[in-house]
Motif scaffolding. Structure first.
Motif: not given
Length: 449
Positions: A334-340, A361-366, A368-375
């Protein structure tokens, strides 16, 4: 606001084209669906990580490699002596350099041939090309970040034909460059060109001659041409900055169009299809799931619109990657950087985890990972993830949650985004190996059982 985004508009996912066995001849694999069908792949990494079979130096770029018939095709950009990348990655100042297409021996990494040409950049995030080469029969097709399109002999590197899409179609180079991976299918080469009435074009794959052109939009976006099958018919999906469109592949005839406008013109992922359902989503809270009807029309099952759904309590809004849809569930970053994980038909959110993307792991409102990427790539009954941290990960993804089996760091992040080091390039999987690049090297990692 633009500085809140990391985008290199790179990513995405698609469906349908000719299979090449164990090869990975184009972006997202043999069928452009992020499925690696090869068997005999390791179930768990050794204690010291998988073995690196070879590594070769290259220069900057975001484009993943392609692998076909014992050869690896990878693109990069070599700066002109004395030139340097701007400190601000969003700068569009002119930077001199050459774009290159390199052909390597897949077994040894030995360079077989090289094609290069002068190509000054005037785009944001100017490290290098974005589009993975596409190999079809005896030809390789390459689209550079400034719109230079080439068809070369796959064995010798000899140029069959070339054209510059902005010049050919009176188009403006997008802010983040040309990112829509070209698609070869049934004698045609599909590209996102831009310009009035020529946002999408189909060219004869052997001659480069235009067969048809279609669509206009304020901005072309960055999503690749995506061929799918709906109710037994092939359809070409084109998602530009304002709408998701379906075309008749042979003629370019517009069949339907549904408004879908992410922020900043950032239509990036390739639309995903499961059965008769179509999903696309992007930054800022723009997403839709459509049901395709037999009469070449669609019904909206659910939709979110930028500015109306800032809380984003449902859905998935990826930036640099294309989610994977499996058995009615969307899995993606997702946009915030978590796998969802999200229910396809309703948009209901099932679970999230930051672990595979940023390694903790971080809380949902973290923040520090905006535009996080994993393929995400599916192999058999599990998934292989490649994270922006340079880790390969084996994991199970189910509607109930994320189960990590094994992880290993195989390459160093070499680019910077929002205060963190990242590698934003989709690997190729072939020959029981992963072929992975950053801005300094390409490596071959053994994944044999």
């Amino acid at each position: 606001m633009l500085r809140l985004l990391s985008v290199l508009v790179l990513a995405s996912g698609a469906v349908w084209t000719v299979a090449w066995g164990a090869d990975w001849p184009q972006w997202m694999g043999p069928q452009r669906d992020a499925v690696w069908p090869e068997e005999g792949v390791v179930r768990q990494f050794p204690k010291d990580g998988p073995r690196i079979l070879w590594r070769k130096p290259i220069h900057g770029g975001y484009a993943g490699p392609a692998v076909a018939e014992g050869r690896v095709y990878v693109t990069d950009r070599m700066l002109t002596p004395g030139a340097r990348l701007p400190d601000d990655p969003f700068s569009t100042a002119r930077v001199a350099g050459k774009e290159r297409l390199i052909c390597l021996d897949a077994r040894t990494g030995e360079q077989l041939w090289l094609h290069e040409y002068d190509c000054p950049y005037e785009i944001s995030y100017p490290a290098g090309p974005r589009c993975t080469p596409a190999v079809a029969q005896d030809k390789v097709y390459f689209l550079g970040a400034m719109g230079d399109l080439y068809c070369l002999d796959a064995r010798s590197g000899r140029v069959h034909w070339s054209k510059n899409l902005p010049r050919e179609y009176g188009a403006k180079v997008p802010t983040w460059g040309y990112c829509g991976h070209p698609l070869v299918h049934d004698g045609l080469l599909y590209c996102i060109a831009g310009g009035k009435g020529s946002l999408a074009v189909a060219l004869d794959k052997d001659s480069g001659k235009e067969v048809w052109k279609a669509l206009s939009a304020k901005e072309p976006g960055y999503s690749p041409p995506t061929l799918v099958r709906l109710h037994g018919k092939e359809r070409l999906l084109i998602w530009h900055a304002q709408a998701l469109n379906a075309l008749e592949p042979k003629t370019g005839k517009l069949l339907w169009s549904v408004p879908l406008a992410p922020k900043y013109g950032m239509a990036i992922m390739a639309p995903r299809v499961e059965g008769d359902l179509i999903y696309a989503g992007g930054i800022g809270g723009a997403a839709v799931v459509l049901q395709a009807l037999p009469n070449d029309q669609v019904k909206v099952l659910w939709k979110e619109v930028v500015g109306e759904t800032e809380s984003r309590e449902r859905g998935l809004y990826p930036v640099n990657m294309t989610p994977f849809v499996h058995q009615g569930v969307i899995y993606g970053v997702d946009q915030e950087g978590m796998l969802r994980a999200v229910e396809l038909k309703s948009g209901k959110r099932l679970w999230f985890t930051f672990l595979p993307v940023i390694g903790k792991e971080e809380d949902e409102d973290y923040k520090g990972a905006g535009s996080g990427t994993a393929f995400l790539v599916k192999n058999g009954d599990r998934f292989i993830l490649f994270a922006e941290t340079g880790h390969l990960i084996l994991a199970e993804l189910t509607p109930q949650g994320y189960k990590e089996i094994s992880r290993a760091k195989v390459i160093e992040p070499s680019n910077a985004a929002f205060g963190r080091k990242v590698v934003w390039s989709h690997p190729a999987f072939a020959n029981k190996c992963a072929y992975i690049r950053n801005d300094k090297e390409i490596i071959c990692v053994s994944l044999a059982e």
